[in-house]
Scaffold this motif. Structure first.
Motif, mmCIF file in Angstrom:
data_model
loop_
_atom_site.group_PDB
_atom_site.id
_atom_site.type_symbol
_atom_site.label_atom_id
_atom_site.label_comp_id
_atom_site.label_asym_id
_atom_site.label_seq_id
_atom_site.Cartn_x
_atom_site.Cartn_y
_atom_site.Cartn_z
ATOM 1 N N ASP A 173 0.822 -1.213 0.000
ATOM 2 C CA ASP A 173 0.000 0.000 0.000
ATOM 3 C C ASP A 173 0.853 1.259 0.000
ATOM 4 O O ASP A 173 0.558 2.221 0.687
ATOM 5 N N SER A 174 1.913 1.255 -0.804
ATOM 6 C CA SER A 174 2.778 2.422 -0.911
ATOM 7 C C SER A 174 3.168 2.600 -2.364
ATOM 8 O O SER A 174 3.285 1.627 -3.103
ATOM 9 N N SER A 175 3.382 3.841 -2.799
ATOM 10 C CA SER A 175 3.642 4.124 -4.206
ATOM 11 C C SER A 175 5.124 4.123 -4.521
ATOM 12 O O SER A 175 5.971 4.160 -3.633
ATOM 13 N N GLY A 176 5.416 4.105 -5.817
ATOM 14 C CA GLY A 176 6.799 4.153 -6.252
ATOM 15 C C GLY A 176 7.538 2.873 -5.906
ATOM 16 O O GLY A 176 6.951 1.804 -5.751
ATOM 17 N N SER A 177 8.844 2.986 -5.760
ATOM 18 C CA SER A 177 9.680 1.821 -5.439
ATOM 19 C C SER A 177 10.069 1.790 -3.967
ATOM 20 O O SER A 177 11.004 1.076 -3.588
ATOM 21 N N LYS A 178 9.352 2.550 -3.151
ATOM 22 C CA LYS A 178 9.688 2.577 -1.715
ATOM 23 C C LYS A 178 9.563 1.190 -1.104
ATOM 24 O O LYS A 178 8.551 0.513 -1.270
ATOM 25 N N GLY A 179 10.607 0.764 -0.402
ATOM 26 C CA GLY A 179 10.551 -0.492 0.338
ATOM 27 C C GLY A 179 10.625 -1.742 -0.500
ATOM 28 O O GLY A 179 10.366 -2.842 -0.007
ATOM 29 N N LEU A 180 11.021 -1.627 -1.770
ATOM 30 C CA LEU A 180 11.047 -2.790 -2.660
ATOM 31 C C LEU A 180 12.350 -3.557 -2.514
ATOM 32 O O LEU A 180 13.423 -2.970 -2.385
ATOM 33 N N SER A 181 12.262 -4.891 -2.556
ATOM 34 C CA SER A 181 13.452 -5.759 -2.516
ATOM 35 C C SER A 181 13.338 -6.817 -3.608
ATOM 36 O O SER A 181 12.241 -7.263 -3.959
ATOM 37 N N PHE A 182 14.484 -7.198 -4.108
ATOM 38 C CA PHE A 182 14.594 -8.233 -5.136
ATOM 39 C C PHE A 182 15.148 -9.476 -4.449
ATOM 40 O O PHE A 182 16.327 -9.545 -4.113
ATOM 41 N N LEU A 183 14.287 -10.450 -4.210
ATOM 42 C CA LEU A 183 14.625 -11.604 -3.373
ATOM 43 C C LEU A 183 15.246 -12.710 -4.219
ATOM 44 O O LEU A 183 14.589 -13.292 -5.083
ATOM 45 N N THR A 184 16.525 -12.994 -3.981
ATOM 46 C CA THR A 184 17.204 -14.056 -4.726
ATOM 47 C C THR A 184 17.479 -15.286 -3.868
ATOM 48 O O THR A 184 17.915 -16.314 -4.374
ATOM 49 N N ALA A 185 17.202 -15.182 -2.562
ATOM 50 C CA ALA A 185 17.369 -16.312 -1.638
ATOM 51 C C ALA A 185 16.367 -16.150 -0.501
ATOM 52 O O ALA A 185 16.072 -15.026 -0.075
ATOM 53 N N LEU A 186 15.843 -17.254 0.010
ATOM 54 C CA LEU A 186 14.804 -17.188 1.031
ATOM 55 C C LEU A 186 15.307 -16.575 2.335
ATOM 56 O O LEU A 186 14.523 -15.977 3.080
ATOM 57 N N ASP A 187 16.611 -16.705 2.608
ATOM 58 C CA ASP A 187 17.120 -16.138 3.855
ATOM 59 C C ASP A 187 17.168 -14.606 3.820
ATOM 60 O O ASP A 187 17.445 -13.958 4.827
ATOM 61 N N GLN A 188 16.873 -14.007 2.655
ATOM 62 C CA GLN A 188 16.788 -12.547 2.545
ATOM 63 C C GLN A 188 15.408 -12.008 2.941
ATOM 64 O O GLN A 188 15.230 -10.798 3.065
ATOM 65 N N LEU A 189 14.455 -12.912 3.144
ATOM 66 C CA LEU A 189 13.081 -12.475 3.396
ATOM 67 C C LEU A 189 12.933 -11.637 4.653
ATOM 68 O O LEU A 189 12.216 -10.608 4.608
ATOM 69 N N PRO A 190 13.522 -11.976 5.818
ATOM 70 C CA PRO A 190 13.329 -11.129 7.004
ATOM 71 C C PRO A 190 13.741 -9.676 6.788
ATOM 72 O O PRO A 190 13.019 -8.750 7.182
ATOM 73 N N THR A 191 14.888 -9.467 6.133
ATOM 74 C CA THR A 191 15.336 -8.099 5.859
ATOM 75 C C THR A 191 14.397 -7.403 4.887
ATOM 76 O O THR A 191 14.039 -6.227 5.067
ATOM 77 N N ALA A 192 13.980 -8.122 3.848
ATOM 78 C CA ALA A 192 13.066 -7.550 2.862
ATOM 79 C C ALA A 192 11.720 -7.220 3.495
ATOM 80 O O ALA A 192 11.111 -6.184 3.197
ATOM 81 N N TYR A 193 11.257 -8.095 4.375
ATOM 82 C CA TYR A 193 9.975 -7.867 5.056
ATOM 83 C C TYR A 193 10.043 -6.603 5.917
ATOM 84 O O TYR A 193 9.122 -5.777 5.896
ATOM 85 N N GLU A 194 11.118 -6.460 6.679
ATOM 86 C CA GLU A 194 11.260 -5.273 7.533
ATOM 87 C C GLU A 194 11.336 -4.002 6.699
ATOM 88 O O GLU A 194 10.751 -2.977 7.047
ATOM 89 N N LYS A 195 12.053 -4.067 5.586
ATOM 90 C CA LYS A 195 12.182 -2.910 4.708
ATOM 91 C C LYS A 195 10.820 -2.493 4.155
ATOM 92 O O LYS A 195 10.474 -1.307 4.132
ATOM 93 N N ALA A 196 10.028 -3.473 3.726
ATOM 94 C CA ALA A 196 8.724 -3.177 3.143
ATOM 95 C C ALA A 196 7.725 -2.715 4.197
ATOM 96 O O ALA A 196 7.020 -1.716 4.009
ATOM 97 N N SER A 197 7.649 -3.423 5.312
ATOM 98 C CA SER A 197 6.644 -3.091 6.333
ATOM 99 C C SER A 197 6.920 -1.741 6.981
ATOM 100 O O SER A 197 5.997 -1.054 7.419
ATOM 101 N N SER A 198 8.196 -1.326 7.004
ATOM 102 C CA SER A 198 8.552 -0.062 7.661
ATOM 103 C C SER A 198 8.032 1.154 6.897
ATOM 104 O O SER A 198 7.872 2.226 7.487
ATOM 105 N N VAL A 199 7.783 1.007 5.599
ATOM 106 C CA VAL A 199 7.283 2.140 4.819
ATOM 107 C C VAL A 199 5.824 1.948 4.400
ATOM 108 O O VAL A 199 5.272 2.770 3.656
#
Length: 442
Positions: free
Chosen positions: A176-202
């Protein structure tokens, strides 16, 4: 230091009139319009509204917003809640409310339109599709429009279980945010916690979406519907930074498009608009022409695009969609052409970026750029003395250059000229650990 910018010239051949055929200037005299947001993406609408004679109420959480000086009244927002804004307006009558280039205020506009009984209110489905990327993708799939397979949740464990069933890479972003704010390109499942925090924070609500990544060429679409008919569909070939952020660096309009887009894009837009009950107003889409020759709709907003795209449309199509939006918000008629609009020239909107983080000392080559025959407009969001940052977020843009010409070779020459002649002299900064502030390096 006060931010500097060039006021855009407006060259629209399709002006609008009400039933009394009022004059093209001052048509909004006596009307009060609320513009939610006062960033560079909203700035052109402030200029259009002031030129039309409206009383402009601006609103933004940033007291130093670039468009604030153009507002007759300014609300320093700490909330998107319509009831809070109504209290801040303290009984003032509103005739229209808009927020171009911003998905944050769709729900607010919906509620304000109901409270003030404003013309052309957004439909409930249009708001949901604009505010929730998962809702849009699901609705698109329901009507047989290609959209990414996805999962939306506040719970990371739900997202993890979905990710285990999909092929990498995946895209993780706020739903629910515009542009590329909080976007992550996930290439491994162990990156999900960091990507989740980045997305949920914005995300305003902490809602996160994970979806399939589809390879192909990215396009932006600026469409406009009037009385249930799509009268404009400007398609931009997008330049972007690629993974992991996919920040938009360039829009190109008027160039040859894949045959599939020429044939199927507009009918699909009409299909989506009908399904979401969008009869009047702008729609913007992020789409991908996939490597297997399909059109995938990634997300949409029932609003004008950001990144200076409306200015590019104005100069290449000869219509001012900012003006159209203002008139629709005030319940005024739009005199649109009978035929579907086509681009009359080639155009490029180029984002200006800082080569490094620091304090801007000097802008070099600006006057030479303005003299080039393809240069229509240079808009700067910063000036000497301002702190600038490398391009890691959309808000890090230093400005945009708008290039337009009927001669494609001359246009491309203009872009090369911008890249070679325009530069920014930036003084290094260092982090002062004791004071916790940035200071000039000795």
């Amino acid at each position: 230091m006060e931010l500097s910018y060039d006021t855009p010239s407006v060259s629209n051949s399709n002006h609008v009139t009400d039933e009394d055929n009022f004059e093209k200037v001052n048509y909004a005299a006596g009307k009060t319009v609320l513009i939610l947001g006062a960033s560079p993406d909203q700035l052109p609408l402030y200029q259009v509204a002031k030129r039309a004679g409206a009383y402009v109420i601006g609103a933004d959480a940033n007291p130093n917003s670039i468009a604030r000086p153009l507002a007759d009244q300014f609300l320093l927002l700490e909330s998107r809640n319509a009831e809070d804004i109504i209290r801040m307006l303290d009984g003032r009558t509103l005739h229209g409310v808009v927020s171009p280039g911003n998905d944050s205020f769709h729900e607010t506009i919906y509620d304000l339109a109901k409270h003030y009984d404003l013309p052309n209110p957004p439909s409930r489905d249009a708001v949901n599709a604009s505010c929730d990327k998962g809702f849009f993708s699901s609705r698109a799939q329901e009507i047989n429009v290609l959209a990414p397979t996805h999962c939306t949740s506040h719970d990371i464990s739900v997202l993890r279980e979905f990710a285990k069933t999909r092929q990498l890479p995946l895209i993780v972003k706020p739903a629910d945010s515009s542009g590329s704010k909080g976007l992550s390109f996930l290439t491994a499942l162990d990156q999900l916690p960091t990507a989740y925090e980045k997305a949920s924070s914005v995300s305003p609500t902490g809602l996160v979406i994970i979806e399939d990544y589809l390879s192909g060429e990215q396009f932006g679409v600026e469409a406009f519907r009037v009385n249930g008919r799509c009268v404009l569909s400007a398609v931009s070939q997008r330049g972007h930074t690629g993974p992991p952020d996919f920040l938009v660096t360039q829009h190109k309009v008027g160039f040859t498009l894949p045959e599939l887009l020429e044939r199927e894009l507009v009918p699909t837009i009409e299909h989506i608009a009908n399904a979401l009950n969008i009869q009047n107003g702008p729609l913007n889409f992020d789409i991908i022409h996939t490597s297997d020759d399909r059109i995938c709709f990634i997300e949409m907003g029932a609003r004008l695009s950001g990144n200076g795209f409306p200015a590019l449309v104005r100069e290449t199509y000869g219509v001012d969609t900012q003006d159209w939006v203002l008139r629709l918000s005030l319940g005024m008629k739009i005199d649109v052409p009978g035929d579907f609009l086509r681009s009359k020239s080639y155009g490029i909107q180029q984002v200006l970026k800082a080569p490094k983080t620091g304090n801007l000392k000097k802008i070099i080559g600006l006057e030479r750029i303005k003299e080039h025959p393809a240069c229509k407009q240079v808009t700067l969001f910063v000036g000497p003395g301002d702190e600038v940052r490398t391009f890691e977020r959309t808000v890090d843009r230093l400005g945009v250059v708008l290039l337009v010409h009927e001669d494609k070779m001359l246009l491309e020459q203009g872009l090369a000229f911008v890249e070679s002649e325009l530069s920014f002299e930036i003084e290094d900064t260092c982090q002062c650990e004791e004071a916790g502030v940035m200071k000039l390096e000795c």
